[in-house]
Design an enzyme around this catalytic site. Structure first.
Site, PDB file in Angstrom:
ATOM      1  N   TRP A 149       0.808  -1.227   0.000  1.00 51.67           N
ATOM      2  CA  TRP A 149       0.000   0.000   0.000  1.00 51.67           C
ATOM      3  C   TRP A 149       0.840   1.277   0.000  1.00 51.67           C
ATOM      4  CZ3 TRP A 149       2.128   2.082   4.188  1.00 51.67           C
ATOM      5  CH2 TRP A 149       2.568   1.224   5.199  1.00 51.67           C
ATOM      6  N   LYS A 173      -2.624  -8.078  -8.040  1.00 55.01           N
ATOM      7  CA  LYS A 173      -3.371  -8.037  -6.771  1.00 55.01           C
ATOM      8  C   LYS A 173      -2.862  -6.847  -5.984  1.00 55.01           C
ATOM      9  CE  LYS A 173      -3.137  -9.281  -2.687  1.00 55.01           C
ATOM     10  NZ  LYS A 173      -3.766  -8.080  -2.085  1.00 55.01           N
ATOM     11  N   GLU A 176      -5.247  -4.160  -0.238  1.00 54.82           N
ATOM     12  CA  GLU A 176      -6.618  -3.860   0.166  1.00 54.82           C
ATOM     13  C   GLU A 176      -6.684  -2.564   0.996  1.00 54.82           C
ATOM     14  OE1 GLU A 176      -5.155  -6.828   0.300  1.00 54.82           O
ATOM     15  OE2 GLU A 176      -6.346  -7.781  -1.285  1.00 54.82           O
ATOM     16  N   GLY A 226       6.522  -6.592  -0.965  1.00 56.35           N
ATOM     17  CA  GLY A 226       5.846  -6.573   0.333  1.00 56.35           C
ATOM     18  C   GLY A 226       6.802  -7.008   1.419  1.00 56.35           C
ATOM     19  N   GLU A 248      10.605  -8.449  -3.920  1.00 59.32           N
ATOM     20  CA  GLU A 248      11.099  -7.142  -3.437  1.00 59.32           C
ATOM     21  C   GLU A 248      10.563  -6.985  -2.022  1.00 59.32           C
ATOM     22  OE1 GLU A 248      13.109  -5.447  -5.189  1.00 59.32           O
ATOM     23  OE2 GLU A 248      12.783  -6.050  -7.261  1.00 59.32           O
ATOM     24  N   LEU A 249      11.424  -7.210  -1.024  1.00 57.33           N
ATOM     25  CA  LEU A 249      10.921  -7.348   0.352  1.00 57.33           C
ATOM     26  C   LEU A 249      11.368  -6.187   1.244  1.00 57.33           C
ATOM     27  CD1 LEU A 249      11.461 -11.207   0.571  1.00 57.33           C
ATOM     28  CD2 LEU A 249       9.487  -9.946  -0.302  1.00 57.33           C
ATOM     29  N   CYS A 282      10.370   1.338   1.704  1.00 56.91           N
ATOM     30  CA  CYS A 282      11.254   0.190   1.981  1.00 56.91           C
ATOM     31  C   CYS A 282      12.726   0.597   2.019  1.00 56.91           C
ATOM     32  CB  CYS A 282      11.023  -0.904   0.951  1.00 56.91           C
ATOM     33  SG  CYS A 282      11.188  -0.298  -0.732  1.00 56.91           S
ATOM     34  N   GLU A 379      12.076  -3.788  10.972  1.00 57.71           N
ATOM     35  CA  GLU A 379      11.758  -2.652  10.097  1.00 57.71           C
ATOM     36  C   GLU A 379      10.695  -1.758  10.748  1.00 57.71           C
ATOM     37  OE1 GLU A 379       9.853  -3.965   6.506  1.00 57.71           O
ATOM     38  OE2 GLU A 379      10.675  -2.301   5.354  1.00 57.71           O
TER      39      GLU A 379
HETATM   40  P1  NAD Z   1       2.537  -7.162   3.088  1.00 52.61           P
HETATM   41  O1  NAD Z   1       3.568  -8.204   2.859  1.00 52.61           O
HETATM   42  O2  NAD Z   1       1.627  -7.311   4.260  1.00 52.61           O
HETATM   43  O3  NAD Z   1       1.584  -7.040   1.816  1.00 52.61           O
HETATM   44  C1  NAD Z   1       2.081  -7.000   0.490  1.00 52.61           C
HETATM   45  C2  NAD Z   1       1.064  -7.690  -0.420  1.00 52.61           C
HETATM   46  O4  NAD Z   1       0.904  -9.035   0.013  1.00 52.61           O
HETATM   47  C3  NAD Z   1      -0.329  -7.044  -0.367  1.00 52.61           C
HETATM   48  O5  NAD Z   1      -0.908  -7.104  -1.646  1.00 52.61           O
HETATM   49  C4  NAD Z   1      -1.063  -7.939   0.610  1.00 52.61           C
HETATM   50  O6  NAD Z   1      -2.457  -7.940   0.429  1.00 52.61           O
HETATM   51  C5  NAD Z   1      -0.468  -9.296   0.277  1.00 52.61           C
HETATM   52  N1  NAD Z   1      -0.610 -10.247   1.377  1.00 52.61           N
HETATM   53  C6  NAD Z   1      -0.632  -9.991   2.696  1.00 52.61           C
HETATM   54  N2  NAD Z   1      -0.843 -11.120   3.403  1.00 52.61           N
HETATM   55  C7  NAD Z   1      -0.959 -12.110   2.508  1.00 52.61           C
HETATM   56  C8  NAD Z   1      -1.202 -13.514   2.604  1.00 52.61           C
HETATM   57  N3  NAD Z   1      -1.345 -14.117   3.783  1.00 52.61           N
HETATM   58  N4  NAD Z   1      -1.268 -14.221   1.469  1.00 52.61           N
HETATM   59  C9  NAD Z   1      -1.107 -13.630   0.268  1.00 52.61           C
HETATM   60  N5  NAD Z   1      -0.878 -12.306   0.125  1.00 52.61           N
HETATM   61  C10 NAD Z   1      -0.805 -11.568   1.212  1.00 52.61           C
HETATM   62  O7  NAD Z   1       3.291  -5.777   3.120  1.00 52.61           O
HETATM   63  P2  NAD Z   1       2.688  -4.333   3.392  1.00 52.61           P
HETATM   64  O8  NAD Z   1       2.470  -4.175   4.850  1.00 52.61           O
HETATM   65  O9  NAD Z   1       1.546  -4.073   2.465  1.00 52.61           O
HETATM   66  O10 NAD Z   1       3.895  -3.395   2.896  1.00 52.61           O
HETATM   67  C11 NAD Z   1       4.978  -3.087   3.690  1.00 52.61           C
HETATM   68  C12 NAD Z   1       6.146  -4.006   3.403  1.00 52.61           C
HETATM   69  O11 NAD Z   1       6.476  -3.970   2.022  1.00 52.61           O
HETATM   70  C13 NAD Z   1       7.403  -3.554   4.124  1.00 52.61           C
HETATM   71  O12 NAD Z   1       8.074  -4.674   4.633  1.00 52.61           O
HETATM   72  C14 NAD Z   1       8.215  -2.898   3.029  1.00 52.61           C
HETATM   73  O13 NAD Z   1       9.604  -2.838   3.263  1.00 52.61           O
HETATM   74  C15 NAD Z   1       7.877  -3.752   1.872  1.00 52.61           C
HETATM   75  N6  NAD Z   1       8.167  -3.038   0.627  1.00 52.61           N
HETATM   76  C16 NAD Z   1       9.225  -3.454  -0.121  1.00 52.61           C
HETATM   77  C17 NAD Z   1       9.550  -2.771  -1.287  1.00 52.61           C
HETATM   78  C18 NAD Z   1      10.704  -3.209  -2.153  1.00 52.61           C
HETATM   79  O14 NAD Z   1      10.749  -2.802  -3.313  1.00 52.61           O
HETATM   80  N7  NAD Z   1      11.653  -3.991  -1.657  1.00 52.61           N
HETATM   81  C19 NAD Z   1       8.776  -1.678  -1.684  1.00 52.61           C
HETATM   82  C20 NAD Z   1       7.714  -1.288  -0.895  1.00 52.61           C
HETATM   83  C21 NAD Z   1       7.405  -1.985   0.267  1.00 52.61           C
END
Ligand code: NAD
Length: 477
Positions: A149, A173, A176, A226, A248-249, A282, A379
């Site tokens: 998000w 996807k 949300e 994510g 990309e985490l 991130c 983080e």
């Molecule tokens: P998140 O991992 O919770 O969510 C990312 C995506 O995964 C969303 O679309 C979410 O709906 C989905 N997701 C969540 N739970 C899931 C499940 N159980 N099964 C399948 N899909 C699922 O991350 P977030 O809180 O939305 O974003 C923050 C994180 O993203 C931070 O750790 C940040 O560092 C990372 N991030 C990394 C980069 C990069 O390029 N390395 C860029 C932006 C954000």
């Protein structure tokens, strides 16, 4: 019709069971709409339309695909305010930042419009004149992309533009928590002439969606941005069908400020970058290691800059920082600060929630933060800056490399010898010297260690969407 419908095969629609999820404005906690929940039948429709669209798109000449991507870039710019308003409404960032994000998205589309024509192959000399050995680059196939998000328009754009340029179709996807900007982007791409089915947009219950999409024989890849926890879990799911993976985490970027750097200038830059998007980036500068000689001047300037930030609703032109995205992030900030203080840290600025409506957290500076504090390894993803002092370069490099993450790292020094040392020794996918930016449309973006693998943006970003085929001609042996 829910306010945030699915977008499948070129059409907006409800989820087939009518389930919805509430979407909130983080600036005042009001409900701004409902998001349609994708059911198995909706996902199947997205899979099939993605497969059909891929079959046609892969055969279009790269120049034609590029022309459509260029139209997309200019349509994104024309819809700048409309998309920016949608970002701010559910993600919370100030409108100026949202407009900047839209501009960056347009730049990414523009860049890949040309890069798609450079998916070169090779000719390898054969053992005879009649023999030809060709190495071809071909599109991977339909790809599932999942995004968070924090940049609901720029992050999807990196995946969509590179994938489409390579000849792939994408089932996206979106997050949300902040679906509005992504939905508006997908609408604009179709208004610009993107053929239907090439980009399908779904959301709903994330675990249900990933379980269904990743078990299908149609997708050939998963491109995920994510958290490390979810990335690791999805990698396991994707392994059942050996999907091509880009992850990309999370990150935990160290910033080293050396004895020969200008502490005041770095502190001002640090405040501008750290509180951008309320620290929810991130690659955000996260742990500051400042040489003892400059420590006090640095934290004084940083605290002044933190106090000058104007948190407020993103739609208010006077706000320079929005809320964090939801109540969970607010609670996380409170816990990080409390834990750091329990471990002996001092609060020099901020440290608390602001007001009791909207998820505003004060820009916060913590000093004397020991390694035992959780914020030094987990983080924070918010507007909280921990600072430590250092004296030895060797020790600070070891500390910088001490977390599981390896996304971005930063160092400030006037010495060529030191900056070369940092560039070589810092364990990160991206290192910025005397600056705090690593994300551009034309340069590779990605991490190592628990920050993931694979790259996006730049020429490298297209590789995730290409497969290599060897063709041998007239080889009689
Ligand atoms: P998140 O991992 O919770 O969510 C990312 C995506 O995964 C969303 O679309 C979410 O709906 C989905 N997701 C969540 N739970 C899931 C499940 N159980 N099964 C399948 N899909 C699922 O991350 P977030 O809180 O939305 O974003 C923050 C994180 O993203 C931070 O750790 C940040 O560092 C990372 N991030 C990394 C980069 C990069 O390029 N390395 C860029 C932006 C954000």
């Amino acid at each position: 019709m829910p306010n945030f419908p699915l977008f499948i095969a070129g059409n907006e629609r409800d989820g087939s069971a009518g389930r919805v999820i509430a979407v909130e404005n983080p600036a005042d906690e009001t409900l701004i709409g409902n998001l349609a929940v994708a059911e198995v039948g909706d996902l199947d429709d997205a899979l099939i339309s993605s497969q059909l669209a891929f079959a046609a798109w892969r055969n279009r000449p790269a120049a034609e695909r590029g022309a459509i991507l260029r139209q997309c870039a200019s349509a994104i710019l024309s819809a700048r305010d409309r998309i920016a308003l949608a970002i701010t409404a559910d993600q919370g960032k100030p409108l100026d930042e949202a407009r900047g994000e839209v501009d960056f998205a347009a730049e990414i589309f523009e860049w890949y419009a040309s890069e798609g024509q450079r998916a070169y192959g090779r000719v390898i000399p054969g053992v005879s004149h009649s023999q030809r050995q060709l190495v071809l680059s071909e599109p991977l196939g339909p790809v599932v992309a999942m995004t968070p998000w924090n940049f609901p328009v720029a992050t999807p754009s990196s995946k969509l533009a590179a994938g489409l340029a390579a000849g792939c179709s994408i089932i996206l996807k979106a997050a949300e928590t902040a679906p509005g900007g992504t939905l508006e982007l997908v609408r604009v791409l179709h208004e610009a002439g993107l053929p239907q089915g090439l980009v399908n947009l779904v959301y709903g219950v994330p675990a249900e969606i990933s379980a269904h999409l990743l078990a299908s024989p149609i997708p050939r890849g998963l491109h995920f941005t994510g958290s490390t926890t979810i990335g690791r879990m999805l990698a396991k799911q994707a392994s059942a069908r050996l999907l091509r993976l880009t992850l990309e985490l999370g990150g935990h970027a160290p910033v080293i400020v050396c004895e020969d750097a200008d502490p005041v200038a770095v502190a001002r830059l640090a405040a501008a970058v750290k509180f951008y998007n309320a620290g929810q980036v991130c690659t955000s500068p996260t742990r500051f290691y400042v040489h003892s000689r400059h420590h006090d001047a640095f934290v004084e300037e940083l605290s002044k800059a933190a106090a000058a930030v104007k948190p407020g609703p993103g739609t208010d032109p006077n706000s320079t920082m929005g809320p964090v995205v939801h109540g969970g992030r607010l609670k996380a900030m409170e816990e990080f600060v409390a834990d750091a203080v329990d471990n002996g840290a001092h609060i020099l600025a901020g440290g608390t929630r602001l007001g009791n409506r909207g998820y505003f957290f004060a820009p916060t500076v913590l000093t004397e933060v020991p390694d035992s504090a959780r914020i030094m390894r987990d983080e924070p993803f918010g507007p909280v800056v921990p600072v430590q002092r250092f004296d030895s370069v060797d020790t600070v490099i070891a500390k910088a490399n001490s977390t599981d993450y390896g996304l971005a790292a930063y160092a400030f020094s006037a010495s060529r010898e030191l900056t070369e040392l940092f560039a070589r020794k810092l364990e990160a996918g991206m290192v910025a010297i005397n600056g705090l930016r690593v994300g551009y449309s034309e340069t590779p973006f990605g991490g190592i260690k628990q920050s993931g693998y694979g790259l996006e943006n730049g020429a490298e970003g297209m590789q995730a969407f290409l497969v290599t085929k060897f063709v041998s001609e007239n080889n009689s042996i």
